[in-house]
Design an enzyme around this catalytic site. Structure first.
Site, PDB file in Angstrom:
ATOM      1  CB  ILE A 107      -0.965  -0.013   1.224  1.00 47.26           C
ATOM      2  CG1 ILE A 107      -1.948   1.153   1.191  1.00 47.26           C
ATOM      3  CG2 ILE A 107      -0.217  -0.079   2.538  1.00 47.26           C
ATOM      4  CD1 ILE A 107      -3.082   1.042   2.198  1.00 47.26           C
ATOM      5  CB  CYS A 108       0.876   4.241   0.662  1.00 46.48           C
ATOM      6  SG  CYS A 108       1.352   5.985   0.737  1.00 46.48           S
ATOM      7  N   GLY A 109       3.428   3.978  -0.314  1.00 46.46           N
ATOM      8  CA  GLY A 109       4.836   4.029  -0.680  1.00 46.46           C
ATOM      9  C   GLY A 109       5.456   2.683  -0.969  1.00 46.46           C
ATOM     10  CB  THR A 111       2.790   0.733  -4.788  1.00 48.03           C
ATOM     11  OG1 THR A 111       2.778   2.164  -4.646  1.00 48.03           O
ATOM     12  CG2 THR A 111       1.594   0.144  -4.058  1.00 48.03           C
ATOM     13  CB  ALA A 160      -4.285  -0.201  -1.387  1.00 44.70           C
TER      14      ALA A 160
END
Length: 209
Positions: A107-109, A111, A160
């Site tokens: 999720i977020c960073g 990715t 995400a």
């Protein structure tokens, strides 16, 4: 018993994994005979890490202690420190999990860390918006597979955005098969809308213990 590894690193975003870990740890909405899960915090060292919210977490184990197999899973939370080279080892493990068909949730960073290793180049995924991965990962080549959604499940890879924590949790819970289908839908609808009717549907869906 399957083990769910949550990678912990300085600056990790508390809110992104809160829904998921709370439900997996408490098992309060689990169906009867749900697969047994164990959560372990894994770190690049045994030194405590400090979350973005100021909480201190002490890892349960090291990256080298992880058991990579088809039934275990790896969760990679967002943080503002993913560019540090020390995290390369956990992304290598993520590649091993994916190759085996085991679940990886990012999720977020996190990715961006996957994209830096080319792990998003040929699979449907999402992140913090179109253009984000190009900005933080110069070698990113996964544009044709980018999906503009809060969270995207592609078999055993679940990604995400920073605002997609609730849907990310839903998709991971569904993958792990620990809730009844009607329980999961009521749970997600209640927490995403706040409508009381879904709360009562959630309570009514729970199996008799």
């Amino acid at each position: 018993m399957s083990t769910i590894y949550l990678y912990v690193l300085d600056g990790l975003a508390d809110w992104e994994w809160g829904y998921l870990i709370a439900e997996l740890n408490s098992e309060r909405f689990f169906k009867n005979n749900a697969p047994q899960v164990s959560i372990k915090m894994v770190g690049s060292s045994k030194e405590p890490v400090k979350t973005m919210g100021g909480l201190t977490i002490v890892p349960d184990c090291l990256i080298d202690d992880m058991v990579v197999n088809e039934t275990n899973s790896l969760l990679l939370p967002g943080a503002d420190t993913w560019n540090d080279s020390e995290h390369a080892a956990i992304i290598e493990k993520a590649a091993e999990f994916l190759d085996l068909g085991a679940m990886v949730g990012a999720i977020c960073g996190a990715t961006s860390a996957l994209s830096n290793f080319g792990l998003l180049d040929a699979r449907p995924h999402t992140s913090n918006g179109p253009g984000f991965l190009e900005m933080v990962s110069p070698g990113y080549k996964g544009q044709p597979f980018y999906v503009v959604q809060p969270a995207v499940a592609d078999n055993n890879l679940i990604t995400a955005s920073s605002t997609g924590g609730l849907l990310w949790a839903k998709q991971i819970i569904e993958y792990l098969d620990v809730f009844q289908e009607d329980t999961l839908e009521a749970w997600y609808n209640y927490f995403s809308t706040g409508e009381a009717d879904y709360f009562y549907r959630l309570m009514e869906s729970l199996p008799t213990r």
